[in-house]
Design an enzyme around this catalytic site. Structure first.
Site, PDB file in Angstrom:
ATOM      1  N   THR A   1      -0.430   1.350   6.978  1.00 31.42           N
ATOM      2  CA  THR A   1      -0.102   0.173   5.846  1.00 31.42           C
ATOM      3  C   THR A   1       0.027  -1.299   6.969  1.00 31.42           C
ATOM      4  OG1 THR A   1       1.333  -0.919   4.353  1.00 31.42           O
ATOM      5  CG2 THR A   1       2.164   0.689   5.735  1.00 31.42           C
ATOM      6  N   GLY A   2      -0.616  -2.186   6.310  1.00 33.12           N
ATOM      7  CA  GLY A   2      -0.387  -3.456   7.043  1.00 33.12           C
ATOM      8  C   GLY A   2      -1.541  -4.398   6.569  1.00 33.12           C
TER       9      GLY A   2
ATOM     10  N   GLY B   1      -4.878  -5.271   6.721  1.00 35.21           N
ATOM     11  CA  GLY B   1      -6.083  -4.182   6.828  1.00 35.21           C
ATOM     12  C   GLY B   1      -6.804  -4.670   7.995  1.00 35.21           C
TER      13      GLY B   1
ATOM     14  N   ARG C   1     -13.946  -7.632  -0.939  1.00 38.09           N
ATOM     15  CA  ARG C   1     -13.091  -7.253   0.374  1.00 38.09           C
ATOM     16  C   ARG C   1     -12.557  -5.961   0.437  1.00 38.09           C
ATOM     17  NH1 ARG C   1      -7.573  -5.445   1.897  1.00 38.09           N
ATOM     18  NH2 ARG C   1      -7.225  -6.513   4.302  1.00 38.09           N
ATOM     19  N   VAL C   2     -13.049  -5.185   1.427  1.00 38.35           N
ATOM     20  CA  VAL C   2     -12.389  -3.788   1.749  1.00 38.35           C
ATOM     21  C   VAL C   2     -11.639  -3.851   2.975  1.00 38.35           C
ATOM     22  CG1 VAL C   2     -12.859  -1.383   2.075  1.00 38.35           C
ATOM     23  CG2 VAL C   2     -14.320  -2.824   0.518  1.00 38.35           C
ATOM     24  N   GLY C   3     -10.380  -3.185   2.666  1.00 36.42           N
ATOM     25  CA  GLY C   3      -9.335  -3.070   3.818  1.00 36.42           C
ATOM     26  C   GLY C   3      -9.550  -1.822   4.626  1.00 36.42           C
ATOM     27  N   ASP C   4      -8.561  -1.488   5.266  1.00 36.54           N
ATOM     28  CA  ASP C   4      -8.559  -0.412   6.329  1.00 36.54           C
ATOM     29  C   ASP C   4      -8.363   1.050   5.328  1.00 36.54           C
ATOM     30  OD1 ASP C   4      -5.866  -1.259   5.833  1.00 36.54           O
ATOM     31  OD2 ASP C   4      -5.140   0.103   6.974  1.00 36.54           O
TER      32      ASP C   4
ATOM     33  N   THR D   1       0.734  -1.214  -0.089  1.00 35.85           N
ATOM     34  CA  THR D   1       0.044   0.039  -0.139  1.00 35.85           C
ATOM     35  C   THR D   1       0.837   1.158   0.036  1.00 35.85           C
ATOM     36  OG1 THR D   1      -1.674  -1.182   1.117  1.00 35.85           O
ATOM     37  CG2 THR D   1      -1.693   1.038   1.723  1.00 35.85           C
TER      38      THR D   1
END
Ligand code: ASP
Length: 292
Positions: free
Chosen positions: A207-208, A210, A185-188, A157
């Site tokens: 970043t990481g 999520g 899928r939606v991350g952070d 990211t």
């Protein structure tokens, strides 16, 4: 407005770096961005424009898992998430699970500037963005670099935080997500308070992995630790990573700048591609050492 020559820009090209990978090109690109956009900030550019430009360049480079370098999901296609937030009025814009948009951060900015909403997702987002003249890729199969799991871009990211000479703060985050994520899928990264945050006192990009950043409300948690516990920027970030992210088993990192032009960057695990420039510090990139 209180104008000074004080400015800062911190950028990241993702946590999740692994040993025995060559990140030379990714770090070199960060250095170029710091030099170019650092000069713009010094000349009075707005923090919101600085983070937009920094993330756009990273998206176009295909060196990170964002924009052109994004990894496909379990159905074999790219879905993109991005966000942008400015600190003076806490305005935010974000897009999630959008396909084939060339620069997700420009799409997020269009949501910020042209709608009353914060987050648009999926097909509705795509039709709004086409109407807003945001560029789409005609041939996603040839445009996206389709990173493979062992090529070092699985976790990558991108993000930027800036403080401009007018004292405004801004943050942006953009990602193709995690390799082989489920479709939808939606991350952070597109969620204010999780993968991005900006207010009058702080701007943060994370970043990481999520899911852990969502479960810990990461970016706002760092802001709250600083604000309500009166911690320094660095202590707020370190406290979050060590007492909240790590105990859950999460991995990743964050970059931040505060209203006093302090900067911070830290992460769990092997490394995070990141760099910084301020009116006092030369452009510097790093992979394995946290900025103190
Ligand atoms: N946070 C991003 C996500 O989970 C991935 C990353 O930062 O590398 O989508």
């Amino acid at each position: 407005m209180n104008k000074s020559k004080t400015f800062a820009l911190v950028v990241h090209g993702g946590a999740g770096a692994r040993p025995n990978r060559d990140y030379t090109a990714a770090l070199k690109k960060l250095h170029e961005i710091l030099e170019g956009i650092g000069a713009e900030l010094e000349s009075g550019a707005a923090a919101l424009d600085a983070v937009t430009r920094a993330v756009t360049i990273m998206e176009d480079s295909a060196l990170y898992t964002a924009g052109r370098g994004s990894a496909p999901n379990s159905d074999g296609f790219v879905e993109l998430d991005a966000s942008i937030m400015e600190g003076s009025a806490q305005n935010a814009g974000a897009i999630a699970a959008v396909r084939a948009v060339k620069n997700p951060v420009l799409a997020a900015r269009a949501v910020l500037e042209k709608t009353d909403h914060v987050l648009l997702a999926g097909r509705g987002a795509e039709s709004f963005l086409r109407g807003a003249n945001i560029d789409f890729i005609d041939d996603p199969d040839s445009y996206f670099q389709r990173a493979e799991p062992d090529d070092g871009r699985v976790h990558g990211t991108v993000g930027a935080v800036a403080r401009d000479t007018h004292g405004n703060l801004a943050a942006a985050t953009s990602t193709g997500g995690i390799f082989r994520k489920l479709a939808g899928r939606v991350g952070d990264s597109p969620i204010p308070g999780a993968g991005v945050w900006a207010d009058k006192n702080i701007a943060v990009s994370c970043t990481g992995h999520g899911e852990y950043f969502l479960r810990t409300a990461a970016a706002h948690n760092i802001a709250a630790l600083k604000q309500y516990k009166d911690l320094s920027l660095k202590d707020a970030m370190d406290t979050f990573l060590t007492t909240q992210l790590k105990p859950l088993g999460g991995d990743g990192g964050a970059i931040a700048v505060d209203e006093h032009n302090n900067i911070a960057a830290n992460f769990t695990g092997f490394g995070m591609k990141y760099g910084y420039i301020t009116n006092q510090l030369q452009p510097t990139t790093n992979l394995q050492d946290a900025y103190v």
